[in-house]
Design a protein around this motif. Structure first.
Motif, PDB file in Angstrom:
ATOM      1  N   ASN A 234       9.716 -18.134  15.841  1.00 34.65           N
ATOM      2  CA  ASN A 234      10.423 -17.683  14.522  1.00 34.65           C
ATOM      3  C   ASN A 234       9.689 -16.006  14.598  1.00 34.65           C
ATOM      4  OD1 ASN A 234       8.866 -18.142  12.832  1.00 34.65           O
ATOM      5  ND2 ASN A 234      11.067 -19.070  11.855  1.00 34.65           N
ATOM      6  N   ARG A 235       7.673 -15.894  14.951  1.00 31.22           N
ATOM      7  CA  ARG A 235       6.996 -14.884  14.814  1.00 31.22           C
ATOM      8  C   ARG A 235       7.411 -14.141  16.397  1.00 31.22           C
ATOM      9  NH1 ARG A 235       1.474 -17.405  12.208  1.00 31.22           N
ATOM     10  NH2 ARG A 235       1.324 -18.488  14.443  1.00 31.22           N
ATOM     11  N   PRO A 236       6.842 -12.892  16.410  1.00 33.52           N
ATOM     12  CA  PRO A 236       6.472 -12.500  17.318  1.00 33.52           C
ATOM     13  C   PRO A 236       5.260 -12.797  18.139  1.00 33.52           C
ATOM     14  CG  PRO A 236       5.824 -11.136  15.126  1.00 33.52           C
ATOM     15  CD  PRO A 236       6.310 -11.867  14.951  1.00 33.52           C
ATOM     16  N   GLY A 237       5.900 -12.511  19.363  1.00 32.49           N
ATOM     17  CA  GLY A 237       4.685 -13.439  20.371  1.00 32.49           C
ATOM     18  C   GLY A 237       4.137 -12.130  21.412  1.00 32.49           C
ATOM     19  N   ILE A 238       3.204 -13.001  21.903  1.00 35.78           N
ATOM     20  CA  ILE A 238       2.411 -12.400  23.013  1.00 35.78           C
ATOM     21  C   ILE A 238       2.469 -12.828  24.406  1.00 35.78           C
ATOM     22  CG2 ILE A 238       0.015 -11.584  24.901  1.00 35.78           C
ATOM     23  CD1 ILE A 238      -0.644 -11.072  22.309  1.00 35.78           C
ATOM     24  N   LEU A 239       3.066 -12.674  25.993  1.00 33.20           N
ATOM     25  CA  LEU A 239       2.891 -13.808  26.639  1.00 33.20           C
ATOM     26  C   LEU A 239       1.952 -13.415  27.535  1.00 33.20           C
ATOM     27  CD1 LEU A 239       5.328 -15.727  27.336  1.00 33.20           C
ATOM     28  CD2 LEU A 239       6.691 -13.690  29.316  1.00 33.20           C
ATOM     29  N   VAL A 240       1.536 -14.654  27.869  1.00 31.51           N
ATOM     30  CA  VAL A 240      -0.205 -14.487  28.842  1.00 31.51           C
ATOM     31  C   VAL A 240       0.720 -14.980  30.241  1.00 31.51           C
ATOM     32  CG1 VAL A 240      -2.128 -14.969  29.309  1.00 31.51           C
ATOM     33  CG2 VAL A 240      -1.300 -14.488  26.711  1.00 31.51           C
ATOM     34  N   SER A 241       0.232 -14.612  31.098  1.00 27.89           N
ATOM     35  CA  SER A 241       0.781 -14.863  32.640  1.00 27.89           C
ATOM     36  C   SER A 241      -0.671 -15.148  33.317  1.00 27.89           C
ATOM     37  CB  SER A 241       2.102 -13.763  33.656  1.00 27.89           C
ATOM     38  OG  SER A 241       2.040 -14.679  34.495  1.00 27.89           O
ATOM     39  N   GLY A 242      -0.669 -15.686  34.766  1.00 26.71           N
ATOM     40  CA  GLY A 242      -1.514 -15.215  36.182  1.00 26.71           C
ATOM     41  C   GLY A 242      -2.536 -17.149  35.758  1.00 26.71           C
ATOM     42  N   HIS A 243      -3.379 -17.154  35.766  1.00 21.73           N
ATOM     43  CA  HIS A 243      -4.640 -17.749  36.120  1.00 21.73           C
ATOM     44  C   HIS A 243      -5.491 -18.442  35.069  1.00 21.73           C
ATOM     45  CE1 HIS A 243      -2.002 -17.640  39.979  1.00 21.73           C
ATOM     46  NE2 HIS A 243      -2.308 -18.566  39.807  1.00 21.73           N
ATOM     47  N   ASP A 244      -6.383 -16.739  34.633  1.00 27.89           N
ATOM     48  CA  ASP A 244      -7.143 -17.110  33.843  1.00 27.89           C
ATOM     49  C   ASP A 244      -7.579 -17.997  32.489  1.00 27.89           C
ATOM     50  OD1 ASP A 244      -9.890 -16.086  33.236  1.00 27.89           O
ATOM     51  OD2 ASP A 244     -10.024 -15.170  34.900  1.00 27.89           O
ATOM     52  N   LEU A 245      -8.349 -19.259  32.198  1.00 27.55           N
ATOM     53  CA  LEU A 245      -7.678 -19.387  31.224  1.00 27.55           C
ATOM     54  C   LEU A 245      -9.394 -18.424  30.430  1.00 27.55           C
ATOM     55  CD1 LEU A 245      -7.768 -23.241  32.046  1.00 27.55           C
ATOM     56  CD2 LEU A 245      -6.042 -21.726  31.667  1.00 27.55           C
ATOM     57  N   VAL A 246     -10.099 -18.347  30.975  1.00 26.48           N
ATOM     58  CA  VAL A 246     -11.144 -17.256  30.226  1.00 26.48           C
ATOM     59  C   VAL A 246     -10.545 -16.803  29.081  1.00 26.48           C
ATOM     60  CG1 VAL A 246     -12.732 -16.781  29.413  1.00 26.48           C
ATOM     61  CG2 VAL A 246     -12.965 -18.391  31.321  1.00 26.48           C
ATOM     62  N   ASP A 247      -9.500 -15.800  29.535  1.00 29.33           N
ATOM     63  CA  ASP A 247      -9.053 -14.644  29.277  1.00 29.33           C
ATOM     64  C   ASP A 247      -8.128 -15.010  28.325  1.00 29.33           C
ATOM     65  OD1 ASP A 247      -9.691 -12.731  30.410  1.00 29.33           O
ATOM     66  OD2 ASP A 247      -7.980 -12.850  32.339  1.00 29.33           O
ATOM     67  N   THR A 327      -2.766  -5.511  32.184  1.00 27.10           N
ATOM     68  CA  THR A 327      -3.680  -6.577  33.257  1.00 27.10           C
ATOM     69  C   THR A 327      -4.908  -6.207  32.540  1.00 27.10           C
ATOM     70  OG1 THR A 327      -3.823  -4.418  34.568  1.00 27.10           O
ATOM     71  CG2 THR A 327      -1.931  -5.607  34.630  1.00 27.10           C
ATOM     72  N   THR A 328      -5.550  -7.372  33.432  1.00 18.40           N
ATOM     73  CA  THR A 328      -6.950  -7.505  33.429  1.00 18.40           C
ATOM     74  C   THR A 328      -7.126  -8.507  34.378  1.00 18.40           C
ATOM     75  OG1 THR A 328      -9.055  -8.031  31.851  1.00 18.40           O
ATOM     76  CG2 THR A 328      -6.902  -9.540  32.232  1.00 18.40           C
ATOM     77  N   GLY A 329      -8.445  -8.173  34.551  1.00 17.40           N
ATOM     78  CA  GLY A 329      -9.308  -8.696  35.706  1.00 17.40           C
ATOM     79  C   GLY A 329      -8.978  -7.965  37.237  1.00 17.40           C
ATOM     80  N   ALA A 330      -8.639  -8.890  38.462  1.00 19.51           N
ATOM     81  CA  ALA A 330      -8.427  -8.307  38.900  1.00 19.51           C
ATOM     82  C   ALA A 330      -7.022  -7.652  39.344  1.00 19.51           C
ATOM     83  CB  ALA A 330      -7.888  -9.394  40.490  1.00 19.51           C
ATOM     84  N   ALA A 331      -6.067  -7.730  38.412  1.00 20.29           N
ATOM     85  CA  ALA A 331      -4.507  -7.259  38.533  1.00 20.29           C
ATOM     86  C   ALA A 331      -4.798  -5.459  37.757  1.00 20.29           C
ATOM     87  CB  ALA A 331      -3.768  -8.195  37.347  1.00 20.29           C
TER      88      ALA A 331
END
Ligand code: SF4
Ligand code: SF3
Length: 562
Positions: A234-247, A327-331
């Motif tokens: 029930n809290r707001p969220g951030i959705l993380v996509s892609g493959h970079d585990l360090v990010d 976006t971050t990295g190469a994206a």
């Protein structure tokens, strides 16, 4: 203005995108990406010559990794960012050229246009790029081999990039990347020489995936069996996509006291199984499915989204989420905000965290849990029961259904194939292909789940380790004598390098779908068929019969029971 791109499985008409990419890539973006790949060839020509004199440039290696990653399908649609990357490459090429001249090195390919082309503006670059793309090679078999190699190298660069973000490097693989890229403009190389490089790319891919696996597990621990929630809190969220585990790790650390939750999307799902990431209590669960469903799922998520890599789908004009995507990295995508790396190597995610706090909690689109974490270490811990199950006949076959998902309707084949597998078959998976069947109730065999998810596409390495271990346990001399079927789904260029890695490991008779790559000329396809037994998919019934034999008729079954 026209374009030509046939690097992914969704190439228009099964031949190539010529007016606009099915992925959403415009002719301008396509031209700039062609220029970026060509700049990478030019940089590689001088980098290879400098390496021969013991001069190695980490700056060059980093630029090459990011440049190639930027041109992977659905990674970057931002013309300005791509143009700037080409300009960086051209100045790097000039630096390396200067260095080679000072060392009085002979640079074999310094006469090719990759070593000389330039342009001062986006417009000029686009017009120059018209002669730099795929079609510049006239002979269709040579073109096919050159492009197959370039696409494999893009995938290789992506995995090297992730490893480098974790501080892991391999000088030999980096040298190969440069040498092989330069070879794609070397007119003295014939089909046999190019085929040799394609196969060598597979060997280097195994090294790169092992490097990344070691870097990931070294930093985050070995994945362990984990139930991942697919509902919402029930809290707001951030959705993380892609493959970079360090990010993801940095975002988790920076948001741990912010009163928000972090959700994974598509290829970020396997993050939940790493001890070093699952220890964050606000890593809540996985929201949604594979990348191509994002237009719908980002709407209902209602909070910000962070792309650490591909696959980005251009948002429709009516999308309410477009101003909440980073976006971050190469994206990259025009209009999405881009988070850059600071001088100390970290990233500041405070803006996206602050934005999340102003958003509503996600709308629930499904409930329940899915199971993950079956990477090689975990599978080897289960080796006893797995081997017993094979020996007793409880498990008759493993089916590797790894790779990518995509939006084409024909991909329902994979859901049907998984559903119709004999009940004594176990699926081994990695990559986003899993979303076609990972929410079906396929049950288990004596406690062994019928879908064993090793992780992201790069974790196909885990599947190879598992296969090699089984070969050893059963005392077999050939990996193809194992009771394993390969039915791989591909979409973008990371799947190309995974396929080359499997071929290097000696795996034969791989079924590749939903269609064979448009970039394989009939001649090159024939070589792959005759040497490795690669085959396409047919109907589920036909493929099931060819892999598992004709289904028993009801009469036979009754007789058998009687
Ligand atoms: Fe077409 Fe795929 Fe190229 Fe996009 S990446 S332009 S969909 S072939
Ligand atoms: Fe998926 Fe893009 Fe390939 Fe990494 S996220 S497997 S398609």
């Amino acid at each position: 203005m026209s374009m030509f791109c046939y690097q992914c499985q969704e190439a228009a008409h099964g031949t190539g995108c010529e007016i606009k990419g099915v992925c959403g890539k415009t002719p301008t973006t396509a031209a700039l990406q062609d220029a970026l790949v060509h700049a990478a060839r030019g940089v590689s020509i001088y980098a290879t010559a400098a390496r021969a004199h013991g001069e190695v440039s980490p700056k060059t290696a980093e630029w090459l990794r990011v440049a190639l990653f930027t041109t992977i399908t659905n990674a970057n649609f931002d013309d300005q960012a791509i143009f700037e990357r080409v300009v960086e490459g051209l100045s790097l090429r000039a630096e390396l050229q200067d260095r080679c001249e000072r060392m009085e090195t002979v640079v074999p390919l310094s006469h090719t246009d990759a070593a000389t082309f330039g342009a001062a503006s986006v417009e000029e670059m686009v017009s120059v790029a018209a002669r730099l793309g795929v079609k510049r090679t006239e002979n269709e078999d040579v073109r096919s081999l050159r492009e197959l190699l370039v696409y494999g190298l893009k995938g290789l660069a992506a995995y090297l990039h992730h490893a480098a973000e974790l501080g892991a490097f391999d000088a030999e693989v980096e040298a190969f990347l440069e040498r092989a890229l330069a070879a794609t403009v070397d007119d003295s190389l014939d089909g046999a020489a190019l085929t040799g490089l394609v196969l060598e790319a597979g060997q280097k891919a195994v090294t790169a995936m092992a490097l990344l696996d070691g870097a990931n597990t070294g930093r985050f621990g070995n994945p362990e069996i984990t139930k991942v929630k697919i509902g919402v809190g029930n809290r707001p969220g951030i959705l993380v996509s892609g493959h970079d585990l360090v990010d993801l790790e940095q975002l988790l650390e920076q948001s741990k006291d912010a009163g928000i939750d972090i959700y994974t999307h598509s290829e970020m799902l396997p993050a939940h199984s790493y001890p070093g990431l699952k220890k964050y209590a606000h890593l809540y669960g996985n929201y949604g499915n594979a990348w191509w469903q994002q237009n719908k799922e980002f709407e209902s998520f209602r909070g910000p989204v962070l792309f650490t890599t591909n696959c980005i789908v251009p948002p429709p004009k009516t999308a309410s989420y477009a101003d909440k995507v980073y976006t971050t990295g190469a994206a990259g995508f025009p209009g999405f905000r881009h988070v850059v790396k600071r001088a100390d190597g970290t990233k500041d995610f405070s803006e996206i965290i602050a934005l999340a706090k102003t958003c509503q909690a996600p709308l629930e689109i499904e409930q329940g849990e899915i199971l993950g974490g079956f990477a090689h270490d975990q599978i080897l811990k289960l080796a006893g029961p797995v081997v017993d199950a094979v020996k007793s006949g409880a498990v008759k076959k493993f089916v590797v259904m790894a790779g990518c998902d995509g939006r084409q309707k024909e991909r329902s084949y994979y859901t049907d194939y998984a559903s119709e597998l004999p009940s004594d078959a176990v699926i081994l998976t990695a990559g986003c292909a899993k979303y076609r069947y990972n929410k079906l109730s396929l049950g288990d065999i004596g406690g062994i789940p019928r879908v064993l998810d090793a992780g992201q596409c790069n974790d196909s390495y885990s599947l190879a380790v598992t296969a090699l271990k089984l070969k050893e346990v059963f005392g077999l001399s050939d990996i193809n004598d194992l009771p394993i079927e390969y039915n791989i789904a591909w979409y973008e260029q990371k799947a190309v390098i995974v396929l080359l890695a499997l071929l290097h490991l000696g795996v034969k008779n791989i079924r590749l779908g939903p269609t064979l790559p448009a970039f394989l000329s009939p001649g090159v396809a024939q070589v792959l068929v005759s040497t490795f037994g690669i085959k396409g998919i047919n109907s589920v019934g036909e493929d099931m019969a060819s892999s598992f034999g004709a289904p028993e008729s009801a009469v036979d079954e009754v007789e058998a029971q009687a």
